[in-house]
Design an enzyme around this catalytic site. Structure first.
Site, PDB file in Angstrom:
ATOM      1  CG  HIS A   1      -1.795   1.091   1.438  1.00  0.00           C
ATOM      2  ND1 HIS A   1      -1.723   1.926   2.520  1.00  0.00           N
ATOM      3  CD2 HIS A   1      -2.812   1.537   0.677  1.00  0.00           C
ATOM      4  CE1 HIS A   1      -2.686   2.839   2.421  1.00  0.00           C
ATOM      5  NE2 HIS A   1      -3.355   2.624   1.320  1.00  0.00           N
ATOM      6  NE  ARG A   2      -1.926   5.701   1.120  1.00  0.00           N
ATOM      7  CZ  ARG A   2      -2.490   6.399   2.098  1.00  0.00           C
ATOM      8  NH1 ARG A   2      -1.748   7.179   2.860  1.00  0.00           N
ATOM      9  NH2 ARG A   2      -3.786   6.319   2.337  1.00  0.00           N
TER      10      ARG A   2
ATOM     11  CE  LYS B   1      -7.080   9.208  -2.893  1.00  0.00           C
ATOM     12  NZ  LYS B   1      -7.669   8.222  -1.978  1.00  0.00           N
TER      13      LYS B   1
ATOM     14  CD  GLU C   1      -7.669   5.053  -3.978  1.00  0.00           C
ATOM     15  OE1 GLU C   1      -6.889   4.443  -3.216  1.00  0.00           O
ATOM     16  OE2 GLU C   1      -8.571   5.803  -3.583  1.00  0.00           O
TER      17      GLU C   1
ATOM     18  CG  ASP D   1       0.500   1.035   5.573  1.00  0.00           C
ATOM     19  OD1 ASP D   1      -0.019   1.058   4.446  1.00  0.00           O
ATOM     20  OD2 ASP D   1       0.075   1.726   6.526  1.00  0.00           O
TER      21      ASP D   1
HETATM   22  O1  G3P Z   1      -6.532   1.219  -2.489  1.00  0.00           O
HETATM   23  C1  G3P Z   1      -6.716   0.800  -1.181  1.00  0.00           C
HETATM   24  C2  G3P Z   1      -6.634   1.956  -0.225  1.00  0.00           C
HETATM   25  O2  G3P Z   1      -5.502   2.685  -0.532  1.00  0.00           O
HETATM   26  C3  G3P Z   1      -7.852   2.851  -0.256  1.00  0.00           C
HETATM   27  O3  G3P Z   1      -7.855   3.806   0.726  1.00  0.00           O
HETATM   28  O4  G3P Z   1      -7.510   6.035   1.685  1.00  0.00           O
HETATM   29  O5  G3P Z   1      -5.545   4.676   1.125  1.00  0.00           O
HETATM   30  O6  G3P Z   1      -6.925   5.680  -0.677  1.00  0.00           O
HETATM   31  P1  G3P Z   1      -6.914   5.102   0.722  1.00  0.00           P
END
Ligand code: G3P
Length: 243
Positions: free
Chosen positions: A6-7, A110, A108, A234
């Site tokens: 994640h990121r 945004k 993703e 993470d």
């Molecule tokens: O893509 C999964 C997750 O990243 C979604 O939530 O807030 O991190 O964009 P957020």
């Protein structure tokens, strides 16, 4: 179980930076996740928030800055302020990093707060230019965005994100039927609202469930028992070692 960073390796390094992504290259994981916003001069950049304030040493909206202006900013993550790999990367830079690998890149979009013009088209065009259609998943909290993606490029896999606000079964059901109509390959709920009945329902219609927000071994083990298909974390280095 598919483990998705994640990121990037964001539990240890500044999120959504080249450093956080490079640190994933040696991990035995399915892929990485990143967030895309658009600059004033229409460039696709990788950053979670609409504003730079939380993660960089500046202030203001991405939509009000040019790429050149954005690239002057440094990370505000302690000890990484002067690291050249901790600036705001373009989407192209990150895609090129993973192009020679087997990693899947979950992009993703945004645009749930700011309606960036042609965000869907620009991302799809870039993915096609780099011939990476088979290496990406495009996700959004907005069904309008997913429907647009389906119209412009039906074969690129889509994922419908569900926040924890949709914890009631009735609401999850509504999401489920929207995802079916959209031919989404995935549904990505916050892990807190994943339950057996919902996961089974998705699987019966060939929709894979990728849960986000999974950061402990206990959470991971619970989701493994529920047979979810993948998780966003993470700490991909820790969870992939027990996978
Ligand atoms: O893509 C999964 C997750 O990243 C979604 O939530 O807030 O991190 O964009 P957020």
């Amino acid at each position: 179980m598919k483990i998705i960073a994640h990121r990037g390796l964001s539990g240890f390094y500044p999120e959504n930076t080249m450093l956080a992504f490079k640190k994933c290259l040696n991990l035995n994981i399915y892929g990485i996740e990143l967030d895309v916003q658009k600059t004033k001069d229409n460039q696709l950049v990788v950053i979670h928030d609409e504003k730079v304030d939380r993660t960089f040493n500046g202030t203001g909206y991405i939509k009000d800055m040019t790429l050149k202006e954005i690239q002057t900013l440094n990370s505000s993550f302690k000890n990484y302020e002067n690291n050249k790999d901790c600036k705001i990367p373009t989407l192209k830079e990150v895609l090129l990093l993973f192009k020679p690998t087997n990693f899947i890149i979950n992009i993703e979009l945004k645009n749930n707060k700011i309606k960036y013009k042609n965000l869907e088209e620009d991302v799809i065009n870039l993915v096609k230019e780099l011939k990476m259609e088979r290496k990406v998943i495009i996700s959004s909290f907005r069904m309008k965005t997913l429907n647009k993606l389906k119209a412009i490029s039906p074969k690129v896999p889509r994922s419908y994100l569900i926040s924890e606000k949709f914890y009631k079964y009735r609401l999850k059901n509504m999401i489920f039927y929207r995802a079916i109509k959209n031919d989404s390959t995935y549904i990505s709920p916050n892990y807190l609202i994943s339950d057996k009945k919902f996961i089974n329902k998705c699987h019966r219609r060939d929709i894979q469930v990728l849960c986000y927000g999974v950061n402990t071994i206990e959470e991971y083990e619970k989701l493994l028992k529920l047979k979810v298909d993948g998780i966003f974390t993470d700490f991909p280095n820790i969870l992939s070692s027990i996978n």
